[in-house]
Scaffold this active site. Structure first.
Site, PDB file in Angstrom:
ATOM      1  CB  ALA A  63      -6.711   6.522  20.501  1.00  0.00           C
ATOM      2  CG  HIS A  74       0.202  10.926  22.036  1.00  0.00           C
ATOM      3  ND1 HIS A  74       0.239  10.824  20.668  1.00  0.00           N
ATOM      4  CD2 HIS A  74       1.382  10.434  22.474  1.00  0.00           C
ATOM      5  CE1 HIS A  74       1.392  10.296  20.296  1.00  0.00           C
ATOM      6  NE2 HIS A  74       2.100  10.046  21.384  1.00  0.00           N
TER       7      HIS A  74
END
Length: 174
Positions: free
Chosen positions: A39, A55
């Site tokens: 990420a 997400h």
């Protein structure tokens, strides 16, 4: 996609909400877990925290998350060989690099050098930001230009390049 070589690079491009991340997740989930999610976003405000939470909730067991808002090349270099990896996303990483005051060309060079030798099936998501109007300020124009150069550099070394629109993938390369 399950016939990918052990070490491969797939670039997924598209606009905002085009389905890039979800499609990348579907592709990587065809491979044996564990899957690594790198990420690049940081939760600076409520809206971004909600995006990140969405997400995370969408991914289930088998995913391991590593946060790399700035040192993406270092994070990739530190991964074990053979591990399926999803980087989401290069555009947010580029934003972080630009806002940090780092040397953008050097950072992109390091990233591209690392991506040239994937040690597993690596999937990289990026926004295609050059399809709209010319931005009205110098920073936005510089960002658009740097993002375009970054995407071109990664596409040149990727074995597969997909473009997503309305959730539909179009194969550009590979």
């Amino acid at each position: 996609m399950s016939d990918l070589p052990a070490a491969s690079l797939t670039l997924l491009l598209g606009g905002a909400r085009s389905g890039k991340s979800r499609h990348a997740e579907l592709l990587i989930e065809q491979l044996a877990p564990p899957w690594r999610y790198i990420a690049t976003a940081e939760p600076f405000d409520d809206e971004m925290r909600d995006r990140i939470s969405h997400h995370v909730d969408r991914r289930g067991a088998g995913w391991r998350t590593l946060e790399a808002p700035l040192d993406l090349p270092g994070a990739l270099a530190g991964l074990p060989p053979g591990e399926p990896v999803l980087v989401d996303c290069l555009t947010v990483w580029l934003t972080n690099v630009m806002l940090s005051g780092a040397d953008v060309a050097e950072a992109i060079g390091r990233l591209v050098a690392t991506l040239q030798t994937p040690r597993g099936p690596w999937f990289v998501v990026a926004n295609e930001v050059g399809l709209g109007i010319v931005p009205d300020n110098a920073l936005a124009r510089r960002f658009r230009d740097e993002a375009g150069r970054l995407n071109q550099s990664v596409a040149a070394i990727a074995g597969t390049v997909l473009f997503l629109a309305a959730g539909l993938p179009m194969r550009l390369k590979g």
